[in-house]
Write an enzyme that holds these catalytic residues in place. Structure first.
Site, PDB file in Angstrom:
ATOM      1  N   LEU A 186       0.860  -1.171   0.000  1.00  0.00           N
ATOM      2  CA  LEU A 186       0.000   0.000   0.000  1.00  0.00           C
ATOM      3  C   LEU A 186       0.901   1.226   0.000  1.00  0.00           C
ATOM      4  O   LEU A 186       2.013   1.190   0.554  1.00  0.00           O
ATOM      5  CB  LEU A 186      -0.898   0.035   1.237  1.00  0.00           C
ATOM      6  N   ASP A 187       0.438   2.316  -0.611  1.00  0.00           N
ATOM      7  CA  ASP A 187       1.199   3.553  -0.572  1.00  0.00           C
ATOM      8  C   ASP A 187       1.375   4.014   0.874  1.00  0.00           C
ATOM      9  O   ASP A 187       0.575   3.664   1.756  1.00  0.00           O
ATOM     10  CB  ASP A 187       0.480   4.643  -1.366  1.00  0.00           C
ATOM     11  N   ARG A 188       2.383   4.837   1.105  1.00  0.00           N
ATOM     12  CA  ARG A 188       2.697   5.303   2.457  1.00  0.00           C
ATOM     13  C   ARG A 188       1.463   5.872   3.175  1.00  0.00           C
ATOM     14  O   ARG A 188       1.223   5.601   4.347  1.00  0.00           O
ATOM     15  CB  ARG A 188       3.795   6.377   2.393  1.00  0.00           C
ATOM     16  N   ARG A 221      -5.510   5.763  -7.626  1.00  0.00           N
ATOM     17  CA  ARG A 221      -5.250   7.203  -7.654  1.00  0.00           C
ATOM     18  C   ARG A 221      -5.103   7.705  -9.094  1.00  0.00           C
ATOM     19  O   ARG A 221      -5.628   8.765  -9.450  1.00  0.00           O
ATOM     20  CB  ARG A 221      -4.004   7.511  -6.834  1.00  0.00           C
TER      21      ARG A 221
END
Length: 307
Positions: free
Chosen positions: A138-140, A241
Site C-alpha cells: 500500500l502507498d505510504r 489514484r
C-alpha cells in the site's frame, strides 16, 4: 542455514510431466518461486528418487521429486517495537491494518519504522523467527489491510492467487466531484497505466503501459464529493489514484494526482478488505479493516456542511 530435517515436500511425477527438467518441474508443478528454486539447487536440496540433482536433470513419469523445507532463521528486516494492529492471524498468514504515513517494508533509504520492521518486532516478542513476506503493498499514506505469509510455500500459493486475480482487494475512497456513474454506468475503468518519464514514482494512463482494471460502485454523494467502494482486477502502482484522476474524480487530499485538502492531510484512500483462499485449508478467508478516524471525520464534516 539450519534445516528442518523432518520437512520434505514430495511429489510423484505424473506421466504428462515426463521429460521436464527438474527446474521446470519445480516452477510449473510445485509452484516454487524463482528465488527459492535458486536457493534449493544451490544448497543441493532438490532430490529425485532420493538423490540430489542439478536444475537441468531430466525427470520422468513415476519419479519422486522432493525438496527440503527450510525453517526461517531470519526476519529479513530489523525487528522494531511499534504499532501492530492485527486483523487476522493463524499459523499460515497474518493480516495487519496499516496506519497512514508508514511504508509497508523498507525501500530506498528507509530501512526502519516500517510495517515490516514492526511485524518482525511483534514476532520477536512472541519468540518466533518468521521471515517477513508481504504479498502486496500500500502507498505510504493509504491505510488498511496488508497480507503476509508465514512460510515460503504459503507465499507461493498466495502469489498464484494474485496472478490469477482470485485474491480480491477492496478499497474505500472519498473522491472529488459527483456523477461518476453517469459517465461510467458499468462501474469499470479499463485504462493502461505506465511510468511518467523522468519521474520514477509517478504513473499515468498510457496506452503503451500495463493493463489496469478498476471496478467501483457509488456508496454516497456528500455535496461535491463522493464515497466509492472499489476493487482491483489488477494491482498496478497507484492504480486507483491514477484512474480516479484520469476520469476527473481525483482522490480527496491526493497531493500527487489531485490537490491538498483542508479536510484531510492525506489521500482519502483505505484498503477496507481482502478476500483469499487459505493456503493450507483452501477455505475462503475474508478480512475487513474499519474506516480510519480521519476519513470518518472528513465524511462527518462534509455531511454537516452540505446538509
Amino acid at each position: 542455514m539450519k534445516k528442518n530435517q523432518n520437512s520434505l515436500k514430495k511429489y510423484i511425477v505424473a506421466d504428462k510431466y515426463g521429460d521436464m527438467s527438474a527446474e521446470d518441474y519445480l516452477k510449473s508443478v510445485m509452484k516454487v518461486s524463482s528465488r527459492n528454486r535458486q536457493r534449493l539447487f544451490r544448497s543441493k536440496n532438490v532430490f529425485v528418487n532420493g538423490r540430489p540433482v542439478h536444475s537441468k536433470q531430466r525427470i520422468k513419469g513415476g519419479d519422486m521429486v522432493a525438496i527440503r523445507q527450510f525453517a526461517d532463521d531470519t526476519y529479513g528486516v530489523k525487528p522494531q517495537i511499534g504499532p501492530v494492529d492485527v486483523l487476522y492471524e493463524d499459523d499460515a498468514v497474518i493480516v495487519l491494518n496499516k496506519p497512514a504515513g508508514m511504508l509497508v517494508h523498507p525501500a530506498g533509504q528507509t530501512d526502519s519504522f516500517t510495517l515490516a520492521n514492526f511485524l518482525a518486532g511483534y514476532f520477536q516478542e512472541k519468540g518466533q523467527t518468521i521471515t517477513i513476506r508481504p504479498l502486496h503493498r500500500l502507498d505510504r499514506d493509504t491505510t488498511g489491510c496488508v497480507l503476509f505469509a508465514k512460510k515460503p510455500e504459503y507465499q507461493t500459493r498466495l502469489e498464484a492467487q494474485l496472478k490469477a486475480n482470485t485474491m480480491h482487494r477492496f478499497y474505500q475512497a472519498i473522491v472529488m466531484g459527483t456523477g461518476i456513474m453517469e459517465v461510467y454506468p458499468d462501474g469499470c475503468i479499463r485504462e493502461n497505466i505506465g511510468k511518467v518519464p523522468g519521474m520514477a514514482n509517478r504513473r499515468r494512463v498510457d496506452t503503451k503501459g500495463q493493463p489496469a482494471v478498476t471496478h467501483f460502485k457509488l456508496v454516497e454523494e456528500m455535496g461535491p464529493n463522493t464515497l466509492l467502494e472499489l476493487w482491483l482486477e489488477t494491482g498496478r502502482t497507484h492504480q486507483i489514484r491514477v484512474h480516479m484522476d484520469y476520469v476527473g474524480h481525483p482522490v480527496l487530499g491526493d497531493k500527487m494526482y489531485g490537490t491538498p485538502s483542508r479536510l484531510i492531510t492525506r489521500q482519502a484512500l483505505h484498503a477496507s478488505g481482502i478476500q483469499f483462499q487459505h493456503p493450507v485449508t483452501g477455505q475462503m478467508v475474508e478480512v475487513n479493516a474499519p474506516m480510519p478516524a480521519d476519513m470518518q471525520e472528513c465524511m462527518e464534516k462534509l455531511k454537516s456542511y452540505w446538509k
